[in-house]
Design an enzyme around this catalytic site. Structure first.
Site, PDB file in Angstrom:
ATOM      1  N   CYS A   2       0.871  -1.166   0.000  1.00 13.80           N
ATOM      2  CA  CYS A   2       0.000   0.000   0.000  1.00 13.80           C
ATOM      3  C   CYS A   2       0.914   1.223   0.000  1.00 13.80           C
ATOM      4  O   CYS A   2       2.131   1.083   0.102  1.00 13.80           O
ATOM      5  CB  CYS A   2      -0.840   0.051   1.270  1.00 13.80           C
ATOM      6  N   GLY A  30      -1.143   0.914  -5.015  1.00 12.69           N
ATOM      7  CA  GLY A  30      -2.472   0.386  -4.714  1.00 12.69           C
ATOM      8  C   GLY A  30      -3.539   1.131  -5.472  1.00 12.69           C
ATOM      9  O   GLY A  30      -3.616   2.356  -5.383  1.00 12.69           O
ATOM     10  N   ASN A 102       1.365   0.523   5.826  1.00 10.71           N
ATOM     11  CA  ASN A 102       1.729  -0.332   4.703  1.00 10.71           C
ATOM     12  C   ASN A 102       2.391  -1.538   5.320  1.00 10.71           C
ATOM     13  O   ASN A 102       3.285  -1.404   6.143  1.00 10.71           O
ATOM     14  CB  ASN A 102       2.714   0.403   3.787  1.00 10.71           C
ATOM     15  N   GLY A 103       1.942  -2.725   4.934  1.00 12.00           N
ATOM     16  CA  GLY A 103       2.542  -3.927   5.478  1.00 12.00           C
ATOM     17  C   GLY A 103       1.477  -4.936   5.814  1.00 12.00           C
ATOM     18  O   GLY A 103       0.376  -4.894   5.262  1.00 12.00           O
ATOM     19  N   TYR A 256      10.160  -4.750  -7.845  1.00 12.46           N
ATOM     20  CA  TYR A 256       8.889  -4.482  -8.494  1.00 12.46           C
ATOM     21  C   TYR A 256       8.089  -3.302  -7.947  1.00 12.46           C
ATOM     22  O   TYR A 256       7.602  -2.478  -8.703  1.00 12.46           O
ATOM     23  CB  TYR A 256       8.031  -5.758  -8.421  1.00 12.46           C
ATOM     24  N   ASP A 362      11.137  -9.914 -17.675  1.00 11.39           N
ATOM     25  CA  ASP A 362      10.149  -9.369 -16.736  1.00 11.39           C
ATOM     26  C   ASP A 362      10.818  -9.253 -15.366  1.00 11.39           C
ATOM     27  O   ASP A 362      11.881  -9.828 -15.134  1.00 11.39           O
ATOM     28  CB  ASP A 362       8.906 -10.279 -16.662  1.00 11.39           C
ATOM     29  N   ASP A 363      10.166  -8.509 -14.448  1.00  5.13           N
ATOM     30  CA  ASP A 363      10.768  -8.378 -13.117  1.00  5.13           C
ATOM     31  C   ASP A 363      10.649  -9.664 -12.329  1.00  5.13           C
ATOM     32  O   ASP A 363      11.525 -10.008 -11.542  1.00  5.13           O
ATOM     33  CB  ASP A 363      10.108  -7.212 -12.359  1.00  5.13           C
TER      34      ASP A 363
HETATM   35  P1  AMP Z   1       2.131 -13.773 -13.092  1.00  6.85           P
HETATM   36  O1  AMP Z   1       1.376 -13.571 -14.355  1.00  6.85           O
HETATM   37  O2  AMP Z   1       1.242 -14.284 -11.994  1.00  6.85           O
HETATM   38  O3  AMP Z   1       3.346 -14.603 -13.243  1.00  6.85           O
HETATM   39  O4  AMP Z   1       2.582 -12.343 -12.563  1.00  6.85           O
HETATM   40  C1  AMP Z   1       3.766 -11.793 -13.016  1.00  6.85           C
HETATM   41  C2  AMP Z   1       3.567 -10.337 -13.271  1.00  6.85           C
HETATM   42  O5  AMP Z   1       2.987  -9.687 -12.156  1.00  6.85           O
HETATM   43  C3  AMP Z   1       4.870  -9.671 -13.537  1.00  6.85           C
HETATM   44  O6  AMP Z   1       4.744  -9.011 -14.782  1.00  6.85           O
HETATM   45  C4  AMP Z   1       5.080  -8.669 -12.422  1.00  6.85           C
HETATM   46  O7  AMP Z   1       5.444  -7.413 -12.962  1.00  6.85           O
HETATM   47  C5  AMP Z   1       3.759  -8.575 -11.732  1.00  6.85           C
HETATM   48  N1  AMP Z   1       3.852  -8.708 -10.287  1.00  6.85           N
HETATM   49  C6  AMP Z   1       4.766  -9.319  -9.549  1.00  6.85           C
HETATM   50  N2  AMP Z   1       4.459  -9.244  -8.238  1.00  6.85           N
HETATM   51  C7  AMP Z   1       3.318  -8.569  -8.137  1.00  6.85           C
HETATM   52  C8  AMP Z   1       2.498  -8.146  -7.047  1.00  6.85           C
HETATM   53  N3  AMP Z   1       2.781  -8.465  -5.807  1.00  6.85           N
HETATM   54  N4  AMP Z   1       1.391  -7.440  -7.329  1.00  6.85           N
HETATM   55  C9  AMP Z   1       1.061  -7.154  -8.594  1.00  6.85           C
HETATM   56  N5  AMP Z   1       1.791  -7.515  -9.662  1.00  6.85           N
HETATM   57  C10 AMP Z   1       2.910  -8.213  -9.442  1.00  6.85           C
END
Ligand code: AMP
Length: 487
Positions: A2, A30, A102-103, A256, A362-363
């Site tokens: 958050c 958020g 936040n947390g 991220y 991707d991250d």
């Molecule tokens: P997924 O499709 O479930 O593998 O989600 C991966 C994608 O979600 C990546 O492109 C990340 O940028 C993003 N992501 C990673 N962690 C989170 C998070 N906690 N909340 C929202 N998006 C996320």
């Protein structure tokens, strides 16, 4: 995850304007709900589901008077995402205090079962902030004073640290001033700044330094793990070290959550991501594969993709165009909805894929929904080889500190080796950063700031080592149950 901002301005001013510009700067933390509580003679509030610009209209801004205000944007972790859970929360009685955080409180269920129920206090929301607020307010009330001062707040923070476990950065206001504190391990970020104006000094506490930048504040410093801040009627900031645990900031903030233009604990998120990209380039080179182009999954992977490509000596290209107006796929209610919306969100540019060996970055890979579809799109666009890389290591353990990475069974990497993951994604190869390289990359970026190298982090989602030391099987099933019910 958050975001929050709290402001204490000069007497004749209204803090709401800076609070709103700050909230807009952390909307990425958020998008589910937003709220502000201000104080002038009494608390005034406006909260609602949706984005900041959807929740606040002119009439609310007119009403939210006073030099003290606290605002929040919500990304639901605990709770069902109801509007009763929208922060900030406040109490008028027995002490006037407003709060946002936040947390995630890890012993929320236990506190509810024991500490609260035994005292006949029945929490009105399913938001863990309520637990922090009541413990804090209870301690303030027991001091029995007419106005709240530094020693009262310190006693309140000490009581919270004793009873409330987990990760929580907290900000809030009372009739007498503004307070803030960071949990004993300092897992979640929190930063303090100020702004000199002709009317006097404004103070601000926020989740990310970028909030201070856009609202025109200069950064004073981050709060340390277990540290509190109080600014009372004399407007002098007073700090106190209340907790005494080692600092373990969340490493996923660098991967991220945070904006690249943010500094966390004196470390540039942008520098950290650049270093993460460089490191992964070396790992890719070691595989012996060749890529013609590096394509980031927008937006978070853009920074790392540039250095990765530079290091590999190949171009970094915008292979996907993102529609910013589609909500975050990750927080859509179910897998079907998530899958459908990824295609609406990311449209490919055929020329960047056709006949090429592409390295998509991707991250992170969580459930694998995004990556699976991206690999499929790359193939539809005529890519010859599709390598999929994540600049963070495989996510394997649920986060109990505020990230919605609910249950173990959600992770695509759970119980699989890289070959199996690549197969499931439909990729020719999948590449991850190692935990050691990730930590070292952020340390190198820290080394450029005052924080220095040699830092330790909370990397529990990658390694399963939870710094608070209180995560047991019962707690895991409590939290998992809660999240499954909400999904
Ligand atoms: P997924 O499709 O479930 O593998 O989600 C991966 C994608 O979600 C990546 O492109 C990340 O940028 C993003 N992501 C990673 N962690 C989170 C998070 N906690 N909340 C929202 N998006 C996320």
């Amino acid at each position: 995850m958050c975001g929050f901002i709290s402001i204490f301005g000069p007497d004749a001013t209204d803090a709401i304007h800076d609070v709103l510009s700050g909230l807009l700067a952390i909307q990425h933390r958020g998008q589910d709900a937003a709220g502000v509580v201000s104080f002038k003679d009494r608390f005034q509030a406006k909260k609602g589901l949706g984005l900041v610009r959807e929740v606040f209209e002119d009439k609310h801004i007119q009403r939210l008077k006073g030099p003290l205000a606290v605002g929040h944007v919500r990304y639901p972790t605990v709770g069902m995402g109801e509007d009763t859970d929208v922060q900030p929360f406040w109490l008028d009685y027995p002490v006037g205090v407003a709060m946002a955080h936040n947390g995630n409180v890890t012993n929320f269920h236990e506190l509810r079962r024991t500490y609260f129920n035994n005292r006949n206090i029945h929490l009105a929301s399913s938001c863990d902030l309520e637990a922090v607020l009541y413990v804090f307010a209870d301690a303030l009330m027991r001091r029995g004073r007419d106005s709240i001062e530094f020693e009262d707040v310190k006693a309140g923070v000490a009581e919270v640290f004793e009873r409330v476990k987990g990760a929580y950065s907290v900000v809030g206001i009372t009739a007498d001033g503004m307070y803030a504190f960071r949990d004993p391990f300092g897992i979640k970020p929190i930063i303090f700044g100020k702004k000199e104006t002709p009317e006097g000094v404004f103070y601000a506490v926020a989740s990310e330094s970028v909030v201070l930048d856009v609202a025109g504040y200069e950064v004073v410093r981050d709060l340390a793990a277990g540290e509190m801040l109080w600014i009372g009627r004399d407007r002098e900031p007073v700090f106190a070290q209340v907790g005494s645990q080692p600092h373990r900031p969340c490493i996923f903030e660098y991967i991220y959550f945070s904006r690249p233009d943010t500094f966390l604990d004196d470390t540039s998120v942008y520098e950290a991501r650049m270093e993460l990209g460089r490191r992964l380039a070396t790992t890719f080179r070691d595989t012996g594969f060749h890529a013609d182009v590096v394509i980031p999954v927008p937006e978070s992977a853009k920074t790392a993709a540039q250095t990765m490509a530079e290091e590999l000596g190949v171009p970094c290209r915008e292979g996907f165009v993102k529609n910013r107006y589609v909500g975050r796929t990750f927080i859509m209610p179910n897998n079907e909805a998530r899958r459908a919306s990824i295609r609406a969100k990311l449209n490919p540019i055929r020329a960047e894929f056709e006949g090429k060996d592409v390295l998509i970055l991707d991250d992170s890979i969580v459930r694998g929904n995004t990556s699976k579809q991206i690999v499929a799109i790359a193939r539809q666009m005529g890519a010859r080889k599709v390598y999929f890389a994540s600049y963070s290591p495989p996510l394997l353990y649920p986060c109990f500190y505020g990230i919605d990475m609910s249950t173990k069974r959600d992770f695509i990497a759970s119980g699989k080796d890289h070959t199996e993951i690549a197969k499931e994604l439909g990729a020719d190869h999948v590449l991850y950063q190692t935990v050691e390289e990730m930590i070292d990359a952020v340390r190198v970026a820290s080394g450029k700031g005052a924080a220095g190298a040699g830092r330790e982090f909370c990397a529990a989602c990658f390694e399963g080592k939870y710094p608070t030391g209180d995560i047991d099987e019962e707690m895991i099933s409590d939290i998992e149950e809660d999240r499954l019910a909400a999904s």
